[in-house]
Scaffold this active site. Structure first.
Site, PDB file in Angstrom:
ATOM      1  CB  SER A 146      -0.876   0.019   1.259  1.00  0.00           C
ATOM      2  OG  SER A 146      -1.477   1.289   1.431  1.00  0.00           O
ATOM      3  CE1 TYR A 159      -3.515  -2.096   5.338  1.00  0.00           C
ATOM      4  CE2 TYR A 159      -2.946   0.151   4.685  1.00  0.00           C
ATOM      5  CZ  TYR A 159      -3.396  -1.116   4.359  1.00  0.00           C
ATOM      6  OH  TYR A 159      -3.735  -1.395   3.062  1.00  0.00           O
ATOM      7  CE  LYS A 163      -1.181  -3.702   3.237  1.00  0.00           C
ATOM      8  NZ  LYS A 163      -1.494  -5.025   2.659  1.00  0.00           N
TER       9      LYS A 163
HETATM   10  N1  LIG Z   1      -8.786  -0.847  -0.978  1.00  0.00           N
HETATM   11  C1  LIG Z   1      -7.749  -0.019  -0.883  1.00  0.00           C
HETATM   12  O1  LIG Z   1      -7.885   1.217  -0.928  1.00  0.00           O
HETATM   13  C2  LIG Z   1      -6.350  -0.573  -0.767  1.00  0.00           C
HETATM   14  C3  LIG Z   1      -5.286   0.299  -0.982  1.00  0.00           C
HETATM   15  C4  LIG Z   1      -3.984  -0.179  -0.871  1.00  0.00           C
HETATM   16  C5  LIG Z   1      -3.762  -1.501  -0.565  1.00  0.00           C
HETATM   17  N2  LIG Z   1      -4.817  -2.328  -0.337  1.00  0.00           N
HETATM   18  C6  LIG Z   1      -4.531  -3.705   0.008  1.00  0.00           C
HETATM   19  O2  LIG Z   1      -5.137  -4.568  -0.940  1.00  0.00           O
HETATM   20  C7  LIG Z   1      -5.449  -5.810  -0.335  1.00  0.00           C
HETATM   21  C8  LIG Z   1      -6.893  -6.171  -0.610  1.00  0.00           C
HETATM   22  O3  LIG Z   1      -7.708  -5.140  -0.096  1.00  0.00           O
HETATM   23  P1  LIG Z   1      -9.261  -4.992  -0.458  1.00  0.00           P
HETATM   24  O4  LIG Z   1      -9.492  -3.531  -0.555  1.00  0.00           O
HETATM   25  O5  LIG Z   1      -9.622  -5.850  -1.596  1.00  0.00           O
HETATM   26  O6  LIG Z   1      -9.912  -5.541   0.903  1.00  0.00           O
HETATM   27  P2  LIG Z   1     -11.353  -6.155   1.191  1.00  0.00           P
HETATM   28  O7  LIG Z   1     -12.331  -5.685   0.182  1.00  0.00           O
HETATM   29  O8  LIG Z   1     -11.616  -5.875   2.633  1.00  0.00           O
HETATM   30  O9  LIG Z   1     -11.124  -7.730   0.985  1.00  0.00           O
HETATM   31  C9  LIG Z   1     -10.307  -8.419   1.888  1.00  0.00           C
HETATM   32  C10 LIG Z   1     -10.314  -9.886   1.554  1.00  0.00           C
HETATM   33  O10 LIG Z   1      -9.470 -10.560   2.490  1.00  0.00           O
HETATM   34  C11 LIG Z   1     -10.229 -11.528   3.257  1.00  0.00           C
HETATM   35  N3  LIG Z   1      -9.663 -11.490   4.605  1.00  0.00           N
HETATM   36  C12 LIG Z   1      -9.543 -10.441   5.438  1.00  0.00           C
HETATM   37  N4  LIG Z   1      -8.922 -10.796   6.575  1.00  0.00           N
HETATM   38  C13 LIG Z   1      -8.646 -12.127   6.454  1.00  0.00           C
HETATM   39  C14 LIG Z   1      -8.010 -13.089   7.291  1.00  0.00           C
HETATM   40  N5  LIG Z   1      -7.527 -12.754   8.485  1.00  0.00           N
HETATM   41  N6  LIG Z   1      -7.905 -14.357   6.851  1.00  0.00           N
HETATM   42  C15 LIG Z   1      -8.384 -14.708   5.630  1.00  0.00           C
HETATM   43  N7  LIG Z   1      -8.991 -13.854   4.800  1.00  0.00           N
HETATM   44  C16 LIG Z   1      -9.122 -12.578   5.207  1.00  0.00           C
HETATM   45  C17 LIG Z   1     -11.662 -11.039   3.130  1.00  0.00           C
HETATM   46  O11 LIG Z   1     -12.616 -12.094   3.306  1.00  0.00           O
HETATM   47  P3  LIG Z   1     -13.273 -12.378   4.774  1.00  0.00           P
HETATM   48  O12 LIG Z   1     -13.770 -11.079   5.288  1.00  0.00           O
HETATM   49  O13 LIG Z   1     -14.333 -13.396   4.525  1.00  0.00           O
HETATM   50  O14 LIG Z   1     -12.155 -12.932   5.580  1.00  0.00           O
HETATM   51  C18 LIG Z   1     -11.679 -10.541   1.693  1.00  0.00           C
HETATM   52  O15 LIG Z   1     -11.743 -11.616   0.790  1.00  0.00           O
HETATM   53  C19 LIG Z   1      -5.114  -5.649   1.146  1.00  0.00           C
HETATM   54  O16 LIG Z   1      -3.848  -6.174   1.418  1.00  0.00           O
HETATM   55  C20 LIG Z   1      -5.086  -4.149   1.345  1.00  0.00           C
HETATM   56  O17 LIG Z   1      -4.252  -3.775   2.423  1.00  0.00           O
HETATM   57  C21 LIG Z   1      -6.105  -1.905  -0.441  1.00  0.00           C
END
Ligand SMILES: NC(=O)c1ccc[n+]([C@@H]2O[C@H](COP(=O)([O-])OP(=O)(O)OC[C@H]3O[C@@H](n4cnc5c(N)ncnc54)[C@H](OP(=O)(O)O)[C@@H]3O)[C@@H](O)[C@H]2O)c1
Length: 254
Positions: A146, A159, A163
């Protein structure tokens, strides 16, 4: 996908947290490129709905697993080996944040939960996948970092630290596994429109601020990340390792 294709036919990919958001988009595109894909998540209903969206048939495996629990990660990889026979690609996608206070006001329990979700899980998965890949002398590990990993951001202190460590882990894996023809890289997105970041993009004031601070002038969608991830999964990136690519519309350069 703008007509560009990557040859991933027959490859076996594990996408942690592939049940929604960025992971779901990556899983979908890996399937479209011919890969066999395993996704995981904590909630069975999320996995069931992802299964319906992905429609991957026999090329898709969905396993309920907590990423920071060693026995769950072992069970996930055992299931992948049983169904698909190997692992070629690991996407360390799971991440989470609790709107933490400033670091000096952060409870140990909050620190541990955020570290577990963003770092320990990626370590456990990289360890298991890395052993398989080292043995077969081929593999790709791609982690989702991130912008917060390089920029101290309010509400994202722990966080961001997790990262930054994930990016260091990418370098360590890259160096240790390069002699075995295994590459480890990461991408670092800015804000991406998913459930995870809804608090930011659903507020008109915050969204406007983020757009102003992003040279590309918009908030990204999960599809904006897909080409970089597929490139890092493909043979086109075989001489690149230990790197983190910012995929953030320029947010990290201003
Ligand atoms: N969205 C942003 O703005 C953004 C920006 C920069 C980086 N990122 C990074 O991108 C990645 C994906 O983010 P996203 O935005 O797609 O998040 P999201 O929509 O919250 O999806 C998270 C996914 O991870 C699963 N998950 C969460 N905690 C878990 C655990 N402890 N064990 C197993 N599964 C788990 C969730 O399913 P369950 O809830 O069923 O477990 C879901 O499938 C992350 O690493 C995040 O830090 C996101």
């Amino acid at each position: 996908m703008n007509g560009i294709t990557y040859d991933l036919s027959g490859k076996v990919a594990v996408v942690t947290g592939g049940s929604r958001g960025i992971g779901l988009e990556i899983a979908d595109n890996l399937l479209q490129q011919g890969a066999k894909v395993a996704i995981c998540g904590r909630k069975q209903d999320g996995l069931d709905s992802a299964r319906g969206i992905l429609n991957g048939g026999n090329n898709l495996l969905a396993v309920q697993a907590y990423i920071s629990r060693e026995q769950d990660v072992e069970r996930l990889f055992d299931a992948v080996l049983e169904k698909f026979g190997t692992v070629d690609i690991l996407i360390n996608n799971v991440g989470m944040n609790l709107m933490s206070a400033s670091l000096v006001d952060t409870d140990l329990a909050v620190w541990q939960r955020i570290m577990d979700g963003n770092l320990t899980g990626a370590f456990l998965c990289s360890r298991r996948a890395g052993r398989i890949m080292r043995e077969k002398k081929r593999g790709k590990i791609v982690s989702i970092s991130s912008l917060a990993g390089t920029r101290a951001t309010p509400g994202m202190s722990v966080y961001g630290i997790a990262k930054a460590a994930l990016e260091m882990m990418t370098k360590v894996l890259g160096a240790e596994l390069a002699p075995f023809n295994v590459q480890a890289n990461a991408i670092a997105p800015g804000l991406v429109k998913t459930n995870f970041s809804k608090l930011f993009w659903s507020s008109p004031e915050l969204a406007e601020l983020i757009i102003r601070e992003t040279p590309a002038g918009r908030i990204s969608e999960p599809s904006d990340l897909v080409h970089s991830v597929l490139f890092l999964c493909s043979g086109c990136s075989d001489f690149i390792t230990g790197q983190t690519i910012a995929v953030d519309g320029g947010a990290s350069i201003v």
